[in-house]
Enzyme design. Structure first.
Site, PDB file in Angstrom:
ATOM      1  N   ASP B 223      35.580 -15.751 -31.483  1.00 53.49           N
ATOM      2  CA  ASP B 223      35.168 -16.956 -30.748  1.00 53.49           C
ATOM      3  C   ASP B 223      35.838 -16.986 -29.372  1.00 53.49           C
ATOM      4  O   ASP B 223      35.202 -17.307 -28.361  1.00 53.49           O
ATOM      5  CB  ASP B 223      35.546 -18.199 -31.564  1.00 53.49           C
ATOM      6  CG  ASP B 223      35.217 -19.494 -30.847  1.00 53.49           C
ATOM      7  OD1 ASP B 223      34.013 -19.758 -30.649  1.00 53.49           O
ATOM      8  OD2 ASP B 223      36.147 -20.232 -30.468  1.00 53.49           O
ATOM      9  N   LYS B 227      34.127 -16.627 -25.538  1.00 54.78           N
ATOM     10  CA  LYS B 227      34.364 -17.557 -24.425  1.00 54.78           C
ATOM     11  C   LYS B 227      34.889 -16.811 -23.199  1.00 54.78           C
ATOM     12  O   LYS B 227      34.520 -17.119 -22.066  1.00 54.78           O
ATOM     13  CB  LYS B 227      35.302 -18.679 -24.876  1.00 54.78           C
ATOM     14  CG  LYS B 227      34.592 -19.633 -25.849  1.00 54.78           C
ATOM     15  CD  LYS B 227      35.529 -20.566 -26.575  1.00 54.78           C
ATOM     16  CE  LYS B 227      34.752 -21.537 -27.466  1.00 54.78           C
ATOM     17  NZ  LYS B 227      35.625 -22.235 -28.440  1.00 54.78           N
TER      18      LYS B 227
END
Lengths: 369, 369
Positions: B223, B227
């Site tokens: 994750d 980003k």
């Protein structure tokens, strides 16, 4: 990248020069064309269909400029330019002038957008603020952007607008909003404690150019009160709470009562040590509670309290630990952000102020260009 | 306030429902009209010239919806709606679906803007990213907004775009970008020290719904890597550095090697205590240096280093002192912001994610409505 707009720059001092530099040096901004430059002495206008060459704007303004136009005359000339160029015009006010601020309704009614770091229009009387709000409804849909009025280029105004626009309920806005006050209290009351005298820090700050020419203008807290006014007018329920603008904000002045009428800055600074004991006492009280002192602005929405003054914060609070230099920090507590949304960074300086102005110009170009 | 646009919502789970709630409850957003709703089972389309009533959308979708259209069919239907309504259409992808993400170029070529919190399109292969960049150049000038892909409603993407657009040079971007990782390490390694076991914290986080169903999906760091990919593609000089997207980011997984293949989440959590001693050791090393551990993403622009992993921070660093709950924090160090610009706050949750989406929709309406 963005649509083409024409730009009229009023004020070409430190911030105005930095705006021109950014417009001239970023290739993607080449569709933002400067057609007018004006300072207190001279005005330079572009020929129809042309833009001003930004490489040598100083000498152009000096040598080819006409004596400074009145703002009424400037509007007339800009209308002529717009009639020929058929492009949206944004007026950028880089002054800190009251009289330019009072002219925003006229710019807007003429169909021009306004972009500015000048706090005066949004922190003064409710009449002027209301006149601007009303003029924004004009059929030509002029826009007003003012990111740099609070925290320079930091995303503060835009963030507050987004919170409000999406239906969040603002509960509290709190922050260190003056770069000068930030510097002074980061030095005077660091988390680790300090014994340096208040007057000494103010004196050094003044020598380094961190204060206004008269430090009393910073220590009065009026800069913080102005920023609180600007922010509170963006919050539903508070927009019309401050009839006299920043003068209606409850503001604690740090100028000792005995120096309140001292107009001579040198004398003011020379006499400040007489009052060091008072400041030492306030600091000692805070330190005894393991707290630091910060000069903050506070908007409590439910209680409708809008105030500027000294507050104590525990040594592990972000306002105590995280700040350095002349950083600003602002904290938004809302229905969605129960743990606050924080924005922090340099809140003053020509480059970061100009960045906020230029980013706002990009938004005008995206919407009207 | 804003121009009128039509909106097609794909995905009406937690975030999608919150988007609808915000659109329905803020009077100033009434010019943003929802004309299509779609989940994995059903599609509901508005009649020509009409918008969907948002009060009872669940029962409408359930009772009046047709079996879910393919994305190709949806484009055809939206084109019909647009031909009749003559309004700009924004497609909102509230899924975390790869196949919807792959369809963005088609939406854009059809003239629709795309607004999304879905990370997949911007953090996957360079091919898809390039196809989206290319499709944005379409004559119909479709827009892409993605604020909620990093830090939900926090002003992170917008701030980075403004820094770049005004010519600042980004030097370093560093942050705690995963709410789950933030929670875990705020508990495991607070500034005051702790002896709580890593496995225990992960277990509690999972019970409280702070992790993915399989905590390994959080502990993998992917994750954060996604980003970082999204952010790095906004930085000149780095945009094309990660050919396989997040898979090209140097990423430290916190899943112990012995559990790397454990697909059963319950077993994974049951066996995690076997590895607590390893985590204790890493923490003890940091504590001995008066440091805390944080799982961060780092982009070093000059060195072209983009990596995700555990780092030590001194106990007075903002990443050590300022975080709580599942806050995100991001720090931009630039030519102008030598002392970094910091943004902090809740980086996950349906309401704040929806806020970013709705604020992006307002921008589309302002520009194309």
């Amino acid at each position: 990248m963005s649509g083409r707009i024409d730009i009229a720059l009023i004020g070409v001092g430190l911030v105005g020069s930095a705006v021109i530099k950014q417009l001239a040096s970023v290739p993607a901004l080449s569709s933002l064309k400067v057609v007018a430059l004006q300072n207190s002495r001279k005005t330079l206008l572009a020929a129809p269909g042309q833009a001003l060459a930004l490489e040598n704007w100083q000498s152009q303004l000096e040598n080819n400029g006409v004596p400074a136009l009145s703002l009424e005359q400037l509007v007339t000339e800009l209308k002529n330019i717009q009639a020929k160029n058929q492009r949206h015009i944004a007026v950028v006010d880089n002054t800190s002038n009251d009289s330019v601020a009072c002219f925003y309704p006229s710019f807007l009614h003429a169909g021009f957008s306004v972009v500015t770091p000048n706090k005066k229009a949004f922190s003064g009387s409710l009449d002027l603020f209301s006149a601007i709000e009303e003029a924004k409804q004009d059929d030509s849909k002029p826009l007003v952007y003012q990111e740099s009025t609070v925290g320079a280029g930091l995303p503060i105004i835009g963030t507050l607008k987004d919170l409000v626009a999406t239906g969040d309920k603002i509960k509290k806005v709190e922050g260190v909003l003056s770069g000068t006050m930030s510097y002074i209290f980061n030095e005077f009351s660091p988390a680790a404690g300090s014994t340096t005298k208040f007057s000494e820090i103010v004196s050094v700050a003044r020598q380094n150019g961190y204060t206004e020419p008269h430090p009393g203008d910073d220590l009065s807290g009026s800069d913080v009160a102005r920023k609180l006014t600007i922010l509170s007018r963006l919050i539903p329920g508070l927009a019309y709470e401050l009839p006299r603008g920043f003068a209606s904000v409850s503001t604690q002045s740090l100028t000792p009562a005995g120096l309140a009428d001292e107009a001579n800055a040198d004398v003011y600074v020379q006499r400040l040590p007489e009052f060091d004991a008072e400041f030492d006492e306030i600091r000692a009280k805070a330190q005894a509670k393991h707290c630091v002192l910060r000069y903050v602005g506070l908007i409590d929405v439910e209680k409708k309290v809008i105030k500027a003054g000294l507050e104590e914060y525990p040594a592990d609070h972000p306002f105590a630990t995280s700040l350095g230099g002349s950083d600003n920090i602002i904290s938004f507590t809302t229905e969605r952000y129960q743990r606050p949304l924080l924005v922090q960074g340099a809140g003053a300086g020509a480059d970061v102020t100009a960045m906020g102005v230029v980013a706002d110009l990009v938004r005008v170009a995206e919407r009207r260009g």
